[in-house]
Design a protein around this motif. Sequence first.
Motif, PDB file in Angstrom:
ATOM      1  N   ASN A 171      32.083  55.407  30.129  1.00 39.27           N
ATOM      2  CA  ASN A 171      31.235  54.311  29.694  1.00 39.27           C
ATOM      3  C   ASN A 171      32.031  53.010  29.624  1.00 39.27           C
ATOM      4  N   LEU A 172      33.238  53.089  29.061  1.00 42.71           N
ATOM      5  CA  LEU A 172      34.118  51.920  28.975  1.00 42.71           C
ATOM      6  C   LEU A 172      34.621  51.498  30.351  1.00 42.71           C
ATOM      7  N   LEU A 173      34.928  52.472  31.205  1.00 41.50           N
ATOM      8  CA  LEU A 173      35.425  52.155  32.548  1.00 41.50           C
ATOM      9  C   LEU A 173      34.387  51.394  33.365  1.00 41.50           C
ATOM     10  N   GLY A 174      33.104  51.680  33.111  1.00 38.63           N
ATOM     11  CA  GLY A 174      32.054  50.933  33.780  1.00 38.63           C
ATOM     12  C   GLY A 174      31.822  49.578  33.141  1.00 38.63           C
ATOM     13  N   PHE A 175      31.910  49.544  31.842  1.00 38.33           N
ATOM     14  CA  PHE A 175      31.614  48.341  31.071  1.00 38.33           C
ATOM     15  C   PHE A 175      32.708  47.285  31.199  1.00 38.33           C
ATOM     16  N   TYR A 176      33.960  47.717  31.233  1.00 40.51           N
ATOM     17  CA  TYR A 176      35.081  46.783  31.106  1.00 40.51           C
ATOM     18  C   TYR A 176      35.167  45.734  32.218  1.00 40.51           C
ATOM     19  N   PRO A 177      35.035  46.110  33.495  1.00 41.00           N
ATOM     20  CA  PRO A 177      35.120  45.067  34.533  1.00 41.00           C
ATOM     21  C   PRO A 177      34.079  43.965  34.353  1.00 41.00           C
ATOM     22  N   THR A 194      43.033  41.305  37.514  1.00 41.91           N
ATOM     23  CA  THR A 194      42.197  42.238  36.759  1.00 41.91           C
ATOM     24  C   THR A 194      41.343  43.072  37.706  1.00 41.91           C
ATOM     25  N   MET A 195      40.707  44.098  37.155  1.00 44.57           N
ATOM     26  CA  MET A 195      39.855  44.962  37.963  1.00 44.57           C
ATOM     27  C   MET A 195      38.703  44.171  38.565  1.00 44.57           C
ATOM     28  N   SER A 196      38.140  43.255  37.791  1.00 46.29           N
ATOM     29  CA  SER A 196      37.022  42.470  38.299  1.00 46.29           C
ATOM     30  C   SER A 196      37.462  41.532  39.413  1.00 46.29           C
ATOM     31  N   ARG A 197      38.638  40.927  39.274  1.00 46.10           N
ATOM     32  CA  ARG A 197      39.155  40.072  40.355  1.00 46.10           C
ATOM     33  C   ARG A 197      39.406  40.892  41.612  1.00 46.10           C
ATOM     34  N   LEU A 198      39.896  42.101  41.437  1.00 49.07           N
ATOM     35  CA  LEU A 198      40.159  42.984  42.576  1.00 49.07           C
ATOM     36  C   LEU A 198      38.863  43.335  43.301  1.00 49.07           C
ATOM     37  N   LEU A 199      37.812  43.587  42.543  1.00 52.44           N
ATOM     38  CA  LEU A 199      36.535  43.999  43.111  1.00 52.44           C
ATOM     39  C   LEU A 199      35.722  42.825  43.654  1.00 52.44           C
ATOM     40  N   GLY A 200      35.945  41.638  43.092  1.00 57.33           N
ATOM     41  CA  GLY A 200      35.092  40.511  43.412  1.00 57.33           C
ATOM     42  C   GLY A 200      33.852  40.528  42.540  1.00 57.33           C
ATOM     43  N   ILE A 201      33.121  39.428  42.523  1.00 56.36           N
ATOM     44  CA  ILE A 201      31.965  39.327  41.633  1.00 56.36           C
ATOM     45  C   ILE A 201      30.877  40.341  42.007  1.00 56.36           C
ATOM     46  N   ARG A 202      30.480  40.356  43.271  1.00 56.49           N
ATOM     47  CA  ARG A 202      29.440  41.300  43.683  1.00 56.49           C
ATOM     48  C   ARG A 202      29.951  42.740  43.575  1.00 56.49           C
ATOM     49  N   GLY A 203      31.194  42.945  43.933  1.00 59.19           N
ATOM     50  CA  GLY A 203      31.780  44.281  43.847  1.00 59.19           C
ATOM     51  C   GLY A 203      31.816  44.794  42.426  1.00 59.19           C
ATOM     52  N   THR A 204      32.034  43.891  41.456  1.00 55.28           N
ATOM     53  CA  THR A 204      32.047  44.289  40.052  1.00 55.28           C
ATOM     54  C   THR A 204      30.690  44.828  39.624  1.00 55.28           C
ATOM     55  N   PHE A 205      29.628  44.150  40.020  1.00 51.70           N
ATOM     56  CA  PHE A 205      28.281  44.618  39.696  1.00 51.70           C
ATOM     57  C   PHE A 205      28.016  45.999  40.302  1.00 51.70           C
ATOM     58  N   LEU A 206      28.350  46.148  41.577  1.00 54.92           N
ATOM     59  CA  LEU A 206      28.086  47.416  42.263  1.00 54.92           C
ATOM     60  C   LEU A 206      28.937  48.541  41.682  1.00 54.92           C
ATOM     61  N   PHE A 207      30.177  48.233  41.365  1.00 52.58           N
ATOM     62  CA  PHE A 207      31.086  49.222  40.783  1.00 52.58           C
ATOM     63  C   PHE A 207      30.566  49.685  39.420  1.00 52.58           C
ATOM     64  N   THR A 208      30.165  48.723  38.586  1.00 51.41           N
ATOM     65  CA  THR A 208      29.635  49.050  37.259  1.00 51.41           C
ATOM     66  C   THR A 208      28.373  49.892  37.368  1.00 51.41           C
ATOM     67  N   ALA A 209      27.501  49.545  38.296  1.00 51.36           N
ATOM     68  CA  ALA A 209      26.270  50.315  38.493  1.00 51.36           C
ATOM     69  C   ALA A 209      26.588  51.756  38.876  1.00 51.36           C
TER      70      ALA A 209
END
Length: 288
Positions: A171-177, A194-209
Amino acid sequence: MKNILLHLRIPFSFFLMPVYWFALSQTQQPDFSVAIGVFMLLHLLIYPASNAYNSYYDKDEGAIGGLENPPPVSKELFYVAWALDIVAVVIAFFISSWVLAVALLVYSSVSKAYSNDVIRLKKYPIISWLTVGVFQGAFTYLTVIQSIDNISLTDLFQYKYLFPAALSSFNLLGFYPMTQIYQHEEDAKRGDLTMSRLLGIRGTFLFTAGIFLLVTIGFFFFFQGKTIFTYPTFAVYLGLMSPVLIFFNVWFLKVLKDETLANFKYTMQLNFLGSICLNAFFVLLFLS
């Protein structure tokens, strides 16, 4: 003093509270005096100390979690962070046992390694992501349930404890980025990937989902055959989390058109909504 209190970000502890309520809801013979003590140690001392220590080393000029306009930091903030941690560890020993004291010491040490300029785990996206997920999730879950139910350390490593602990971490791993999505520019200035910078903005949303889909599947299996006031537990979970899902998707559609909307305002709204829904669910689970 006002600046120090702001940097403690005590209201931000509300976002981490679901792990505590989840653990409490799974206790069998809780010691409620210990439960109250552990709650206060985590949310009034340990988490604020971690926030203060992180603020001291980051010296953010832009918005941070729970604080849109952070004031300047001082050396006193550094000392306050250490003092809160020490007080928490000492009190933990007396209200519970050496196990809780050591667990809080380990947690505070890891949080310092996350922010401290010498080690600064925050610079490494995968390591920092896993560190936050494991220690704010599974480690905290196991610490809470062990202390309140007085479980032996050997008995703690059973499926009935480890599986919900793992769900807390995922739950935290999805929430944190998502909490980092508006800080890309600020993190880039400090050289923090950070993880979010690595993923990018759109990638962060998709990763969290994707992570939350796995968490939902995990809760489906964990809550099989369980009820909350005669209603299927998983159905209650889906019902309470539906506002979060709707908000997340509406926000994502907006960001696809304009990435500047991946900002502090929307992030805090998602955090607040998600925390309300999860806290409400786990409190109901505990009361049932």
